[in-house]
Each structure stands twice: as structure tokens, then as C-alpha cells.
Enzyme design. Structure first.
Site, PDB file in Angstrom:
ATOM      1  N   HIS A 133       0.813  -1.221   0.000  1.00  0.00           N
ATOM      2  CA  HIS A 133       0.000   0.000   0.000  1.00  0.00           C
ATOM      3  C   HIS A 133       0.847   1.273   0.000  1.00  0.00           C
ATOM      4  O   HIS A 133       0.357   2.349  -0.297  1.00  0.00           O
ATOM      5  CB  HIS A 133      -0.998   0.005   1.167  1.00  0.00           C
ATOM      6  CG  HIS A 133      -0.428   0.289   2.517  1.00  0.00           C
ATOM      7  ND1 HIS A 133      -0.126  -0.710   3.429  1.00  0.00           N
ATOM      8  CD2 HIS A 133      -0.107   1.446   3.134  1.00  0.00           C
ATOM      9  CE1 HIS A 133       0.331  -0.156   4.544  1.00  0.00           C
ATOM     10  NE2 HIS A 133       0.362   1.148   4.376  1.00  0.00           N
TER      11      HIS A 133
ATOM     12  N   ASP B 237       0.105  -7.657   1.467  1.00  0.00           N
ATOM     13  CA  ASP B 237       0.490  -6.243   1.540  1.00  0.00           C
ATOM     14  C   ASP B 237       2.000  -6.071   1.596  1.00  0.00           C
ATOM     15  O   ASP B 237       2.516  -5.233   2.327  1.00  0.00           O
ATOM     16  CB  ASP B 237      -0.163  -5.556   2.751  1.00  0.00           C
ATOM     17  CG  ASP B 237      -0.110  -4.033   2.647  1.00  0.00           C
ATOM     18  OD1 ASP B 237       0.097  -3.522   1.528  1.00  0.00           O
ATOM     19  OD2 ASP B 237      -0.235  -3.350   3.684  1.00  0.00           O
TER      20      ASP B 237
ATOM     21  N   SER C   6       4.716   2.400   7.892  1.00  0.00           N
ATOM     22  CA  SER C   6       4.357   1.257   7.049  1.00  0.00           C
ATOM     23  C   SER C   6       5.555   0.770   6.249  1.00  0.00           C
ATOM     24  O   SER C   6       6.226   1.555   5.570  1.00  0.00           O
ATOM     25  CB  SER C   6       3.241   1.646   6.070  1.00  0.00           C
ATOM     26  OG  SER C   6       2.010   1.686   6.702  1.00  0.00           O
TER      27      SER C   6
END
Length: 511
Positions: A135, A165, A239
Site C-alpha cells: 500500500h 500487503d 508502514s
């Protein structure tokens, strides 16, 4: 960083002052009434470092900031539907919408807008391979990584795996780069120290420490990942960054946070290292991840379901549906089969079954131990490759149109339900094979057995305790057989739209 809300934080400073009044003094004895009293003191627990500085100093050169330029469509009315809802009914608003719709029809080419985002990543090889989240780099036009020494390096996307992911980048400029290695999260225990590094809110080179709060977390982010939960502070921009153990091994890839505010509240989630290692190696080798595919819909075998089948425990996964033309159908797996193991590896539930199948190599034969009709058997199935679009189904061939069944409904008052036989037209709408039997629910009594099981008008009962519901008599016989065996639960296969799942009827329910 994925999260559940955004808010501002306020930093509040409290300044305390002291003032002496007169010449009042306090004797130490007021606070120490016993001459031999000692303050509470404990030794630091074993394994608790006085500082994480040495660890961070060693691993930090391998941690990078990921800067992404992407392009997204803007100006679509559909994207602003929720926003527009608050203006419904205002004078002139409908005319405004009509004009906007006409503009979009006259200009079908979508407008795009450049977007910039920040994330984190870490090097896993000396030749510049970088792990991050999918993402973070989704729809990227340009990717740049910033090293600890401030160098900004252009990177290319090697491949992604949206299911977990994860993504792999490679720094374009050749060189020898510092890197870290994956460890094994299974060696970690709840309460062990962890250290997270990353680029929160664009503040590159940030380190936070905490403990492993839990493992095996399901946060609804796909069937392949049981997340680690950590309380080391991670925020937007973390992230794709690594979480380390005290030996400097990566034990997780930071991916998501739970937060009502948008900032860290001490609940962060990381992809376990062993899964991340497996996925990234596959991406580096093939540019993608190829997963095994059976072509079944499965459910957890619940305690009630196990009781209805006369089983002692509820470990396993029950096959709720088999896709026509799938490897499962060709291999002989059937609806109602309970999968107990895959290649001798026991399964606990639907999630572990999905992951075991996902790890299988496409076009290889594998052994599935199942329970069918109370008897164990082993079936060999050659798994296929997981299709990109799992919603694409082979529609069963319909037989010739049979005349609609007469409205010969039957009420079963003790169960609180009224049935009628399923006709060919209903069978076609539900995507079932020609000739398959079922009972359509036409009425459900309040507080009856069927209502308590969550069954509603329009749903179709296909089976009861593995016996096809060919008629109301066949269904009643399955109920009678369960009672005769001393069971109070009956397992039924229910068709809802084009999806089949299993429910249990509790025969002790009083309407």
C-alpha cells in the site's frame, strides 16, 4: 500506515513552582516512621537492556525512507457521493449534479492528480533489494528511497503481493548496501522486547521500543496473515518498516495500526518475518507470488457443528461449496467434507487451511485427509494456480427448463419453518447444478428453531447432517436420526444467493 481515524495531538506542559512560607521545616522522620525502613527497589529483569542504542546503531543503516509519487483520478461524482449526500434537497442542488454529470459524459477521459506519500522499508541484500508494504507503493510512478546518510536513491518496483500487503523494490544505482536479515517470530514470546524503526510522519530515522503484545492476530486484512501485535509506537509513515528482536533480526514488517485518533495508541500490527521472507523471496525470483488453489469455500468447524456430527473436537475446516471445474471437484472433494490435514499437516480452522493450500505449488499432487459421513479418508488433489479474480465462477450448465413446482408448501410447526421444493428456475438463479435438490424456506416462525439459527425466508436448505434435502420427508428423517443418536444439534447446508454455508439447528430451542 493504515489506521482507523485522524486527529491532532496536543502537547501540554505543566510548570510547577514552590514557595517557602515562614520558617516551617519538615523532619525526615515524618516520612520514615521506622528507622530501618527502606525504599522499594527491584533489580532490572533479565533480558531488559539499559539501552537499545547499540542495537539501533547497528541496524539503522539498513532502514530507509520510501518516498512515492503516484497518480490518482479526481473529480468523479461517484467518489464524492457521501460528501454530496448532506446537500440533498437544497435548492438548485439537483441541477448542479445534472450539470456535473453532463460534464463527465462530455469529457470521458478521467482527470488525474499527482499524489505524494511516505513510508518505510529496509534492505535485505547487499545488492539493494528493499522490502516495504504494497500500500506504500501502490500506483507509484516514481519511487525514491532515502538512506541513513541522506543519500536519495531512485528505486524500481520488482513486484508486489497485495494479499499480504508486501512489495519489493530495488535501488537502481549499483553498489554494496548494508542489510539486515529475517528472523523467526515463532521464537518470540509475549512480553519480549521489540524495536521498531521507520519514517513516521516523514521523520526519518525514528526508533521506538516496546514489547510483543500478542501474536496470531486476525485484523481482517486477508486470509494469509496472522499478525504480530506490538506496543512499540508506530504511526503514519512507519508502514513497511522493520520490527527487530534484541539480536537485530527482523521479526516483523510494520503494516497497520488500530487507532481512533490517527496516532499511536500502542496497538500496532506487523507481518511475521517467516511469511515476509517467503513472499519476498518469491517476488525476487518470479516478480510475483503464485499460490495453490483448490476452488472451495470453507468455514471454521465450530463446536456446534462438531457436536452435530458427533465429533469430539472442532479442529478442521468444513467445505461449504465446490467451484465447478475446479481442482477440488476434479480431485473428488465434496461439499460437507471436513478437511483435517494437508500433506499430514493438521489444520485448526479455515484460516490455517487457506494458508497451507496457498503455500502449495501449483500443478502438484497433494494429500488431503478428510472426514466424510463420519469416516476418515485421504484424497489426492492436484492443486491449480490461484486465479487473480476469485469471483469468476464457472456457471453450472442448466438443464432443460422444467415446469414450475406446484405451491405444495409444508409447515413443520415444531421447527418453526415452512418449506416448498426448489424448482428449476430457483436452482438456476442460485447457480446450482441441474438436478440438485433443496427446500426453499417460505416462512419462519418467531423464536423458533430456524429463526434462532438466523435462517430467513428465501434461503434454501440443501443438506441436513450430510443427507441431501431431496424432500421434506428426507429432511425430517435427518432430524429424527439426530434425535435417535442423542444429538441436539443438526448441521444444515444453506444456499444464500450464490453462496453456500453451514449453520446448526438447535433442537432444544423452544418457540
Amino acid at each position: 500506515m493504515k489506521n482507523f481515524g485522524i486527529s491532532r495531538q496536543a502537547l501540554v506542559a505543566a510548570v510547577f513552582g514552590a514557595a517557602a512560607v515562614g520558617t516551617l521545616t519538615l523532619s525526615p522522620k515524618v516520612f520514615s516512621p521506622h528507622a530501618d525502613a527502606q525504599p522499594i527497589a527491584i533489580e532490572a529483569p533479565q533480558g531488559a537492556p539499559l539501552s537499545f542504542a547499540d542495537l539501533i546503531e547497528r541496524v539503522e543503516p539498513a532502514v530507509v525512507s520510501v518516498n512515492v509519487v503516484s497518480e490518482r483520478e479526481v473529480g468523479k461524482l461517484a467518489d464524492m457521493e457521501q460528501f454530496f449526500e448532506q446537500f440533498r434537497g437544497m435548492p438548485g442542488f439537483d441541477e448542479f449534479l445534472q450539470n456535473r454529470e453532463k460534464e463527465e459524459q462530455d469529457n470521458p477521459e478521467p482527470e488525474t492528480q499527482e499524489a505524494r506519500s511516505l513510508g518505510s522499508g529496509f534492505l535485505i541484500s547487499k545488492d539493494g533489494y528493499v522490502v516495504t508494504n504494497n500500500h506504500v507503493v501502490e500506483n507509484a510512478k516514481e519511487i525514491e528511497v532515502t538512506l541513513k546518510d541522506g543519500r536519495e536513491m531512485e528505486a524500481e518496483l520488482v513486484g508486489t503481493d497485495p494479499q499480504t500487503d508486501l512489495a519489493v523494490l530495488r535501488i537502481k544505482e549499483k553498489g554494496v548496501y548494508p542489510y539486515v536479515r529475517f528472523g523467526n517470530s515463532h521464537t518470540m514470546r509475549k512480553g519480549d522486547w521489540v524495536v521498531a524503526l521507520g519514517n513516521p510522519f516523514g521523520l526519518g530515522g525514528t526508533a521506538t521500543a516496546g514489547i510483543l503484545s500478542a501474536d496470531g492476530r486476525d485484523i481482517g486484512a486477508g486470509p494469509y496473515t496472522d499478525f504480530l501485535q506490538i506496543d512499540a509506537s508506530i504511526n503514519r509513515g512507519n508502514s513497511g518498516g522493520p520490527t527487530f528482536d534484541l539480536n537485530g533480526n527482523v521479526i516483523g514488517v510494520n503494516t497497520a495500526i488500530f487507532s481512533p485518533t490517527g496516532g499511536s495508541v500502542g496497538i500496532g500490527f506487523a507481518i511475521p518475518a517467516e511469511l515476509a521472507d517467503e513472499v519476498t523471496q518469491s517476488i525476487i525470483k518470479d516478480g510475483r507470488v503464485s499460490r495453490g488453489w483448490l476452488g472451495v469455500a470453507i468455514q471454521d468447524l465450530t463446536e456446534d457443528m462438531a457436536e452435530a456430527q458427533g465429533l469430539k473436537d472442532d479442529e478442521g475446516a468444513i467445505i461449504a461449496d465446490v467451484t465447478t471445474g475446479s481442482p477440488a471437484e476434479k480431485g473428488g472433494l465434496e461439499r460437507g467434507d471436513i478437511i483435517l490435514s494437508v500433506n499430514t499437516q493438521k489444520v485448526k480452522d479455515a484460516t490455517t487451511t487457506t494458508r497451507l493450500v496457498g503455500k502449495l505449488i501449483a500443478n502438484t499432487s497433494n494429500k488431503f485427509e478428510i472426514l466424510r459421513g463420519g469416516k476418515k479418508k485421504t484424497i489426492s488433489v492436484t492443486v491449480g494456480e490461484r486465479p487473480d479474480d476469485l469471483t469468476a465462477r464457472v456457471v453450472p450448465a442448466s438443464g432443460s427448463k422444467a415446469p414450475a413446482a406446484e405451491d405444495n408448501s409444508t409447515e413443520l410447526g415444531d421447527l418453526g419453518v415452512t418449506f416448498k421444493p426448489m424448482d428449476e428456475e430457483t436452482r438456476d438463479k442460485l447457480g446450482l447444478k441441474s438436478g440438485e435438490h433443496g427446500l426453499v424456506i417460505t416462512d419462519v416462525s418467531r423464536k423458533g428453531v430456524f429463526e434462532e439459527a438466523g435462517l430467513q425466508v428465501g434461503m434454501v436448505i440443501l443438506e441436513a447432517n450430510n443427507a441431501p434435502a431431496t424432500s421434506v420427508d428426507a429432511f425430517q428423517k435427518a432430524i429424527a436420526d439426530a434425535k435417535k443418536s442423542g444429538r441436539t444439534k443438526v448441521l444444515v447446508a444453506v444456499r444464500i444467493g450464490q453462496i453456500t454455508n453451514y449453520r446448526t439447528l438447535d433442537l432444544t430451542t423452544k418457540g
